[in-house]
Design a protein around this motif. Structure first.
Motif, PDB file in Angstrom:
ATOM      1  N   GLN A 186      -2.958   3.290   7.025  1.00 19.04           N
ATOM      2  CA  GLN A 186      -1.550   2.877   7.039  1.00 19.04           C
ATOM      3  C   GLN A 186      -0.819   3.278   5.765  1.00 19.04           C
ATOM      4  O   GLN A 186       0.372   3.050   5.633  1.00 19.04           O
TER       5      GLN A 186
ATOM      6  N   PRO B 211      -2.623   2.223  19.143  1.00 17.73           N
ATOM      7  CA  PRO B 211      -2.039   0.945  18.728  1.00 17.73           C
ATOM      8  C   PRO B 211      -0.740   0.639  19.469  1.00 17.73           C
ATOM      9  O   PRO B 211       0.104   1.518  19.655  1.00 17.73           O
TER      10      PRO B 211
ATOM     11  N   SER C 164       2.224  -2.785  20.302  1.00 15.60           N
ATOM     12  CA  SER C 164       2.901  -3.806  19.507  1.00 15.60           C
ATOM     13  C   SER C 164       2.018  -5.014  19.242  1.00 15.60           C
ATOM     14  O   SER C 164       2.149  -5.656  18.219  1.00 15.60           O
TER      15      SER C 164
ATOM     16  N   GLU D  50      -3.470  -4.493  15.990  1.00 21.45           N
ATOM     17  CA  GLU D  50      -3.342  -3.963  14.645  1.00 21.45           C
ATOM     18  C   GLU D  50      -3.265  -2.438  14.717  1.00 21.45           C
ATOM     19  O   GLU D  50      -3.800  -1.833  15.644  1.00 21.45           O
ATOM     20  N   PRO D  51      -2.603  -1.810  13.754  1.00 21.81           N
ATOM     21  CA  PRO D  51      -2.381  -0.354  13.832  1.00 21.81           C
ATOM     22  C   PRO D  51      -3.638   0.431  13.515  1.00 21.81           C
ATOM     23  O   PRO D  51      -3.715   1.129  12.518  1.00 21.81           O
TER      24      PRO D  51
ATOM     25  N   SER E 108       4.387  -0.146  15.828  1.00 22.64           N
ATOM     26  CA  SER E 108       5.180  -1.186  16.461  1.00 22.64           C
ATOM     27  C   SER E 108       6.080  -1.882  15.450  1.00 22.64           C
ATOM     28  O   SER E 108       5.762  -1.975  14.264  1.00 22.64           O
TER      29      SER E 108
ATOM     30  N   GLU F 274       6.571  -4.936  15.134  1.00 21.98           N
ATOM     31  CA  GLU F 274       5.887  -6.097  14.593  1.00 21.98           C
ATOM     32  C   GLU F 274       5.056  -5.738  13.357  1.00 21.98           C
ATOM     33  O   GLU F 274       5.008  -6.493  12.386  1.00 21.98           O
ATOM     34  N   GLN F 275       4.430  -4.549  13.410  1.00 21.37           N
ATOM     35  CA  GLN F 275       3.624  -4.130  12.254  1.00 21.37           C
ATOM     36  C   GLN F 275       4.481  -3.968  11.007  1.00 21.37           C
ATOM     37  O   GLN F 275       4.057  -4.276   9.910  1.00 21.37           O
TER      38      GLN F 275
ATOM     39  N   THR G 282       4.956  -7.611   9.849  1.00 26.81           N
ATOM     40  CA  THR G 282       3.773  -8.326   9.361  1.00 26.81           C
ATOM     41  C   THR G 282       3.153  -7.659   8.137  1.00 26.81           C
ATOM     42  O   THR G 282       2.446  -8.305   7.374  1.00 26.81           O
ATOM     43  N   SER G 283       3.419  -6.363   7.949  1.00 28.01           N
ATOM     44  CA  SER G 283       2.859  -5.707   6.774  1.00 28.01           C
ATOM     45  C   SER G 283       3.753  -5.893   5.550  1.00 28.01           C
ATOM     46  O   SER G 283       3.409  -5.444   4.466  1.00 28.01           O
TER      47      SER G 283
ATOM     48  N   ASN H 131      -2.175 -11.447  12.239  1.00 28.13           N
ATOM     49  CA  ASN H 131      -2.060 -10.154  11.551  1.00 28.13           C
ATOM     50  C   ASN H 131      -1.261 -10.178  10.253  1.00 28.13           C
ATOM     51  O   ASN H 131      -1.373  -9.259   9.456  1.00 28.13           O
TER      52      ASN H 131
END
Lengths: 306, 443, 345
Positions: free
Chosen positions: A42, A264, A266, A269-270, B252, B254-255, B258-259, B278
Motif C-alpha cells: 500500500q 480487493p 470495498s 483489506e487491500p 475502495s 473505505e480503505q 480507514t488508512s 480494519n
C-alpha cells in the motif's frame, strides 16, 4: 539476410528489446507486488524491487483462492472445451467434405452462421436457455397439452416439470463454449487439401468411410489437432464472462473467477499482494503451455511442412 | 380432483418422484451477504435451525445483489425458484409487481403468526409495505452516516464535524490547508444513495412527483429543480480543490478512510464491522450534515435488503417460511443481528431492548443510524423512494454526475439530462405495468 | 478468441499448401482450397463447392450421424438463444417474464434515439480503431525487426508471444493496478512528470488505459501472423530489389507490405472483432464502463442492460444488432477471401 547492416540490426534489437520490456513490465510489477506484505504493497510509491514474502503470498493466495479446487475445475473445463470442440468439428468437417447428401449445403450454412458470434454477444438469452435447457421441450409439452392428456387418461392430475439445469455444472460451463463453427472450418479447409488419391485408394481397398476417417484422415490431422488444441486450451482456461455468470457455487468456479474474488473490494483489506500472487498462479498453466509447446504452437500456425 | 402427483424428470433419465415427507421441511434462502456479514447470516440461520426441529432453512450465498437477482429470475423462469430471496431496496418495485411473490404479511397471518407489523420503525415499514401491508420482511436495513477521523479534527481545532454542509466545508478546507490530511473526504461508491437520495430526504427536497412515487407509477423525477443541483456542484468543487478524492477501481473508498488518508467518509452504518476491524485510526461517526437553511432536518431513508417469498411452493414449505420470518422479526433476533453487523434494529421493541441493555453506552456510534432514521415525522419527501427500474435510472444518473466530475457538463445540464433519461425509463416501467396492482392473493 | 481460429489457418498455411501443390502464383495470397477444387471442377461433372471429388457418395444416414453432435450443440446453445434474442427484442417484458407486451420495434427505436447508445457506438468505434492502429502498428514494427535479425530471434518471439497466454481479465487487472492513480507505480511515474493522470475521473485517460491494456494483450497475435507472412516473401524478390539499390525499409514498404496486404486485411478484421467482442473482461476489470460512460463499449452495455438493469428487451435488441454486425463481418471476410483466392489461382 540480403545484406549486412549493423546499424539497422542494432535498431532492430532495440525495438525488440523495447517490445519485450513492454510485455514484461506489467508482469514484473505483478511479481514485485506479489512479494510484498500488505503494508508494503500500500506504500506510495510502490517499491521497485521485490520483497521477501513471495512464497508466503503464493501459499496464501493458493488457499484463499481455493485454487486446489478451482485449478482442477479450470483444467476440466479447458480440456473439455478442447476435446469436445475438436471431436465435434472433426466429425462435421468430415461429413460436409466427404459425403454428398441433400442438405449438405444447409448444414454447411447452419454451421457457418455461428462462425463469428462469440458468446458475449448473446449472453443474456444463452444464460436463460442454459439455465434450463429443457425449456423448449417443456413448451412443446405444454402446447401439446400432454400433461392434461395424461391426466385425463390416468385420472391423476399431473404436473410435468422438465428440468435440465446446467448452472454450476461442467456441461454448463463447457457446452455453450463449444457452440461455434471455427474449428469445423479449419478442418474442412484442411480436408480439402488432402490429395483425392488417398480416398480413392481407400475406396478401392473397400475401406468403410469410418475406417478411412480413423486410419487415414485422423493421423493426417494430428499436427492440426495439436496446434488447435493448444489454442483452445488457452481459450478455455482464460474464459471470464461465461463462468462468471454461470457459477454461483464457489466450488464450481474456475481459476480466473477465483482470482476475481481475490481482488480487493470495498469490504476487504487491500491485499493486492495476494491478488497479484493469485494472478501469477492463474496465468502459470497457459504461459507454460505457450512456452513449452511453443514449437507446436507456431509450427501448427506456420510451417507444418517445412 | 384426485391426488396430485408431481414429478420432475431430469432430461438425462433420472426420474424422481416427490419422495415421502422428510423429517424436517427444508426451504432455501438465497442471499447476497459475503465476508463477515455472510458469516453472521449463517449464524442466524443456524440459530433458527437449532431453535426447533420441524424446519430447516438452507442459506445459499449467490453472490452480490445483482447476481442474486439474476439467479432468482433465471430460477423462476426455469420454474425452480427458492422459497426465499434477499433483494436490495432498489429492486422493490420490480419485485412488487413481478407476480412471482407471496406478500409476507399475508403469509405470516395466514399461517397464524402474530408479528406486530405496526412496531417496525417508520422508514423501514413504509419502505417495504404497499398500502399498509408488508410485502417483504425487512432484514438488513441500513442508512448512511458520517464517519470521521477524530485526530484530524482535533488537530485542526474542531471538536467534531459540523452539522451543516456550509460549516463542514469550512472545516474540510481548513484541514487541507493546515496540511493535516491531503484529502478531506472520499467519494463513496454509492454516492447517489447517500449524497443525493438521502440528501434530498434529510433536506426535505422532492426527488420525484407523486410523493417520490408512493402515489403512483406516473411519477417523474424532479431533482433537477432542487438543491441536488447545488449539491452536485459542491462535490465537483471539492473534487477540483482536492478536498475530495475518488478511490477508483481496485482501491475502495473505505480503505482511504480507514488508512487515515482521508479525514471523513459518508457510508452505511453497516460498515461498522469492517471499520472496527480494519481501521488504524481513531474514528467516530455522527449524523449526516444538512443545509444551513433547512432546520430541523428530516429523517434519512433506508438501504439494504429484505426477504421476499417466492410463489409456487407447497403449504408445508410455507409453514417453514412463516416460522423463519417470525423468528427474524423477534426482538431478540433483531438485537443480536444489530449488534453482530451494524444494521439497524427494524422494530421499536428491539431498539428499546438494545437501549435497555446499555448497548449504546459501549457503542455510541451504532445508535446514530436509528436516531437519524426515526427523527421527526417522515413526510412525502423523506418516506423513501418508489421508482420502477430504479437501478437503471440510478446508473444513468451516476453517469451524468461523472460527466460533471470530468468537466464535460455543468451540474444543471447534467441533472436535466439525468432527469430526462430517468423519466424515459420510468415511462417504460409505467407502460409495462399500467393498471397492474401487486399480488394480493393468498398463497 | 473463438473467432481467431477460422481464417488465420488458411492464411498461415499458405506457404505449405502452395508448396505441396507445386506452388504457383503469389505466395502471400492465402490459398484456400475451395478455389482449387472449384478449378478442377470445371473438368468434372456435378462438382460441388467444398466437396471432395473422391467422396463417399449419397447416403444421408452416416453424415447425419456425424453432424448430429455439432448441430445439437449449435441448436441448444446457439440457435435457440439467438431465436430468443430475436423474440425478446420485440417485447417489453418484466424480468420474471410474467408481464410481456409486444411492442414491434420500439426497443430498436428507443436504442437508436438514445444518446447513451450513440455514445456507446462512438466509444466502441474509437476504442477499436485506436486499438487496431496501435496493435497493428506495433506488430508491424516488431515483425519487421524480427525478420531482420538472426541472433536471439526465438527468445524475442517467445517473450512477445507471452500475452497470448494471459487471460484478458488478468491483463486488465495488471493494467488497472499499474495505472491506479493512488497506488500504481506507472501512474506515480506519470504524476512525477507532471501529468495529471486519473482514469477514475478523466474519460480520456480511462479510454487510453483500456486501449493500452487491450492492445498489450493482442499485439502478439498480429505479430505472429506478420512474422509468418514475412517468411513467405520470396528471398529472390528481396535480393533483386537489393541489387536495384533499395534499402531494407524501402524494400519492406514496397515489396513485403503489399504482399502482406491480405494478411493485414485479415488482421484488421480480426482486431475489430477482438475489440468489439472479446475485450469485455478488460473493461470489466479496469473501468466497468466508466467514468461517464467513456469506456462503455457495446458488448459491455449488452451485459449491463441485461444483467444489472434487467432491461431484457433493450439488451436483446442490442444483441440482435451486434449479431447482425458480426454476421456481416463474417460474410464480408468470407467473400473477400474467396475472391482473393480465385485471383490467386
Amino acid at each position: 539476410m540480403v545484406e549486412r547492416s549493423p546499424v539497422l540490426n542494432m535498431v532492430c534489437h532495440a525495438i525488440l528489446i523495447a517490445g519485450a520490456l513492454m510485455v514484461c513490465v506489467p508482469l514484473y510489477f505483478a511479481f514485485v507486488a506479489g512479494s510484498l506484505t500488505v503494508a508494503e504493497v500500500q506504500k506510495v510509491p510502490l517499491p521497485w524491487l521485490p520483497g521477501g514474502q513471495f512464497f508466503d503470498n503464493l501459499q496464501l493466495a493458493w488457499s484463499k483462492g481455493n485454487f486446489s479446487r478451482t485449478f482442477a475445475n479450470s483444467i476440466i473445463v479447458a480440456l473439455g472445451i478442447t476435446a469436445g470442440k475438436i471431436a465435434v468439428s472433426l466429425l462435421s468437417a468430415f461429413a460436409i467434405t466427404y459425403f454428398r447428401f441433400r442438405y449438405r449445403m444447409l448444414a454447411f450454412w447452419l454451421i457457418f452462421m455461428s462462425l463469428m458470434l462469440p458468446i458475449e454477444v448473446r449472453i443474456v438469452p444463452t444464460f436463460e436457455a442454459v439455465a434450463n435447457a429443457a425449456l423448449p421441450l417443456q413448451w412443446l409439452l405444454e402446447t401439446l397439452h400432454i400433461a392434461d392428456l395424461w391426466g385425463w387418461i390416468s385420472g391423476h392430475e399431473v404436473a410435468i416439470a422438465l428440468e435440465w439445469n446446467m448452472v454450476n455444472t461442467y456441461p454448463g460451463l463447457i457446452l455453450p463454449l463449444i457452440a461455434s463453427a471455427t474449428a469445423t472450418f479449419l478442418f474442412r479447409q484442411f480436408f480439402l487439401t488432402i490429395p483425392e488419391e488417398l480416398c480413392e485408394a481407400a475406396r478401392l481397398d473397400g475401406a468403410s468411410p469410418l475406417h478411412f476417417f480413423w486410419s487415414i484422415l485422423l493421423p493426417l490431422s494430428v499436427p492440426n489437432m495439436v496446434a488447435l488444441a493448444i489454442i483452445l486450451f488457452l481459450f478455455g482456461w482464460n474464459q471470464y464472462l461465461w463462468p462468471l455468470l454461470f457459477t454461483t457455487d464457489k466450488d464450481m468456479a474456475t481459476a480466473v473467477i477465483a482470482l476475481k474474488g481475490l481482488i480487493p473490494r470495498s469490504d476487504s483489506e487491500p491485499a493486492w499482494n495476494i491478488a497479484m500472487s493469485g494472478a501469477l498462479l492463474t496465468m502459470l498453466p497457459p504461459v507454460l503451455v505457450v512456452l513449452l509447446l511453443q514449437r507446436w504452437f507456431i509450427k501448427g500456425l506456420v510451417d507444418s511442412s517445412k | 380432483m384426485g391426488r396430485k402427483v408431481a414429478f420432475i424428470a431430469a432430461l438425462f433419465g433420472a426420474l424422481a418422484l416427490a419422495g415421502p415427507a422428510q423429517a424436517r421441511v427444508e426451504v432455501q434462502w438465497w442471499h447476497a451477504m459475503s465476508g463477515v456479514l455472510g458469516d453472521r447470516l449463517n449464524e442466524l440461520v443456524e440459530k433458527f435451525n437449532t431453535s426447533q426441529d420441524k424446519y430447516r432453512v438452507v442459506a445459499v450465498a449467490k453472490g452480490n445483489y445483482d447476481e442474486v437477482t439474476n439467479g432468482v429470475i433465471a430460477a423462476y423462469r426455469a420454474k425452480r425458484p427458492p422459497e426465499m430471496v434477499q433483494i436490495a431496496e432498489r429492486g422493490y418495485m420490480t419485485m412488487l409487481l413481478s407476480g412471482a411473490l407471496v406478500p409476507v404479511q399475508d403469509l405470516v397471518e395466514q399461517k397464524g403468526y402474530k408479528i406486530d407489523f405496526s412496531d417496525f420503525i417508520k422508514p423501514v415499514a413504509s419502505f417495504w409495505s404497499y398500502k399498509g401491508r408488508m410485502s417483504a420482511m425487512p432484514f438488513n436495513s441500513s442508512t448512511p452516516i458520517f464517519w470521521y477521523n477524530k485526530d484530524h479534527f482535533q488537530k485542526a481545532g474542531f471538536d467534531k464535524p459540523a452539522d451543516t454542509w456550509q460549516e463542514l466545508e469550512k472545516q474540510l478546507y481548513a484541514i487541507k490547508s493546515k496540511g493535516i490530511s491531503e484529502c478531506g473526504t472520499v467519494l463513496p461508491g454509492d454516492f447517489y444513495w447517500s449524497l443525493l437520495e438521502n440528501y434530498s430526504a434529510i433536506n426535505n427536497q422532492p426527488y420525484g412527483t407523486l410523493a417520490n412515487g408512493f402515489d403512483g407509477l406516473g411519477t417523474e423525477f424532479v431533482y433537477n429543480k432542487t438543491k441536488v443541483v447545488s449539491q452536485v456542484a459542491r462535490l465537483k468543487k471539492w473534487l477540483d480543490d482536492g478536498v475530495m478524492q475518488i478511490a477508483g477501481q481496485g482501491f475502495s473508498p473505505e480503505q482511504l478512510f480507514t488508512s487515515g488518508r482521508c479525514s471523513t467518509f459518508v457510508n452505511s452504518t453497516a460498515s461498522h464491522g469492517n471499520i472496527e476491524r480494519n481501521a488504524t485510526i481513531s474514528w467516530s461517526a455522527t449524523f449526516l450534515p444538512h443545509e444551513s437553511d433547512i432546520n430541523p432536518p428530516l429523517n434519512s431513508t433506508i438501504g439494504g435488503g429484505a426477504i421476499w417469498v417466492m410463489k409456487g411452493h407447497t403449504p408445508e414449505r410455507y409453514e417453514a417460511v412463516a416460522a423463519f420470518l417470525d423468528f427474524v422479526a423477534q426482538p431478540e433476533t433483531q438485537v443480536w443481528w444489530h449488534g453482530a453487523t451494524g444494521y439497524v434494529p427494524a422494530t421499536n421493541r428491539a431498539y428499546a431492548l438494545a437501549r435497555e441493555r446499555g448497548y449504546y453506552k459501549d457503542h455510541p456510534t451504532r445508535e446514530i443510524a436509528v436516531l437519524q432514521l426515526s427523527r421527526g415525522t417522515p413526510n412525502e419527501n423523506s418516506r423513501g423512494f418508489r421508482f420502477g427500474n430504479f437501478v437503471q435510472t440510478m446508473l444513468a444518473q451516476r453517469q451524468e454526475v461523472e460527466a460533471v466530475f470530468a468537466g464535460q457538463k455543468q451540474p444543471q445540464q447534467a441533472m436535466d439530462d439525468a432527469v430526462k433519461r430517468g423519466n424515459e425509463i420510468l415511462r417504460q416501467f409505467e407502460k409495462l405495468n399500467a393498471g397492474k396492482t401487486p399480488e394480493t392473493e393468498r398463497p | 478468441m473463438t473467432l481467431r481460429l477460422s481464417i488465420p489457418w488458411r492464411d498461415a498455411r499458405a506457404p505449405m499448401l502452395l508448396r505441396r501443390h507445386g506452388g504457383g502464383g503469389s505466395e502471400a495470397v492465402p490459398a484456400a482450397t475451395a478455389g482449387s477444387s472449384r478449378r478442377s471442377g470445371k473438368t468434372r461433372r456435378r462438382e460441388e463447392a467444398g466437396l471432395k471429388r473422391a467422396n463417399f457418395g449419397d447416403g444421408p444416414g452416416l453424415p447425419t450421424l456425424l453432424l448430429l453432435p455439432q448441430l445439437l450443440i449449435l441448436l441448444f446453445f446457439f440457435f435457440i438463444p439467438s431465436l430468443r434474442a430475436l423474440m425478446q427484442s420485440v417485447l417489453l417484458s418484466d424480468p420474471f417474464g410474467n408481464n410481456v407486451q409486444f411492442v414491434w420495434f420500439d426497443n430498436f427505436k428507443a436504442l437508436l434515439a438514445s444518446s447513451d447508445y450513440r455514445q456507446s457506438i462512438a466509444v466502441t468505434f474509437w476504442f477499436t480503431v485506436a486499438q487496431n492502429v496501435l496493435t497493428l502498428g506495433s506488430a508491424l514494427v516488431l515483425a519487421f525487426a524480427t525478420d531482420r535479425i538472426v541472433r536471439g530471434r526465438s527468445a524475442y518471439r517467445t517473450i512477445i508471444l507471452l500475452p497470448y497466454a494471459i487471460a484478458p481479465a488478468i491483463a486488465g487487472i495488471l493494467w488497472a493496478f499499474l495505472f491506479n492513480p493512488a497506488v500504481g507505480p506507472l501512474a506515480q511515474l506519470l504524476h512525477h512528470f507532471g501529468i495529471a493522470w486519473d482514469p477514475n475521473l478523466n474519460p480520456t485517460d480511462a479510454l487510453i488505459l483500456v486501449t493500452l491494456a487491450a492492445s498489450w494483450k493482442h499485439i502478439c497475435y498480429d505479430y505472429i501472423f506478420l512474422v509468418v507472412g514475412l517468411l513467405a516473401v520470396p528471398v529472390s524478390l528481396m535480393e533483386a530489389a537489393a541489387v536495384d539499390g533499395a534499402g531494407p525499409i524501402r524494400r519492406f514498404v514496397s515489396i513485403a507490405l503489399p504482399m502482406l496486404g491480405p494478411t493485414i486485411f485479415f488482421l484488421t478484421v480480426m482486431n475489430f472483432i477482438y475489440g468489439f467482442f472479446e475485450t469485455f473482461a478488460i473493461i470489466d476489470a479496469v473501468t466497468k464502463g466508466g467514468p461517464a460512460g467513456a469506456t462503455n463499449i457495446l458488448v459491455y452495455k449488452v451485459f449491463v442492460d441485461g444483467f444489472v438493469n434487467l432491461d431484457l428487451g433493450s439488451s436483446a435488441a442490442q444483441s440482435v444488432l451486434l449479431m447482425s454486425f458480426a454476421l456481416l463481418c463474417t460474410l464480408l471476410q468470407f467473400r473477400y477471401f474467396d475472391r482473393k483466392v480465385n485471383y490467386g489461382v
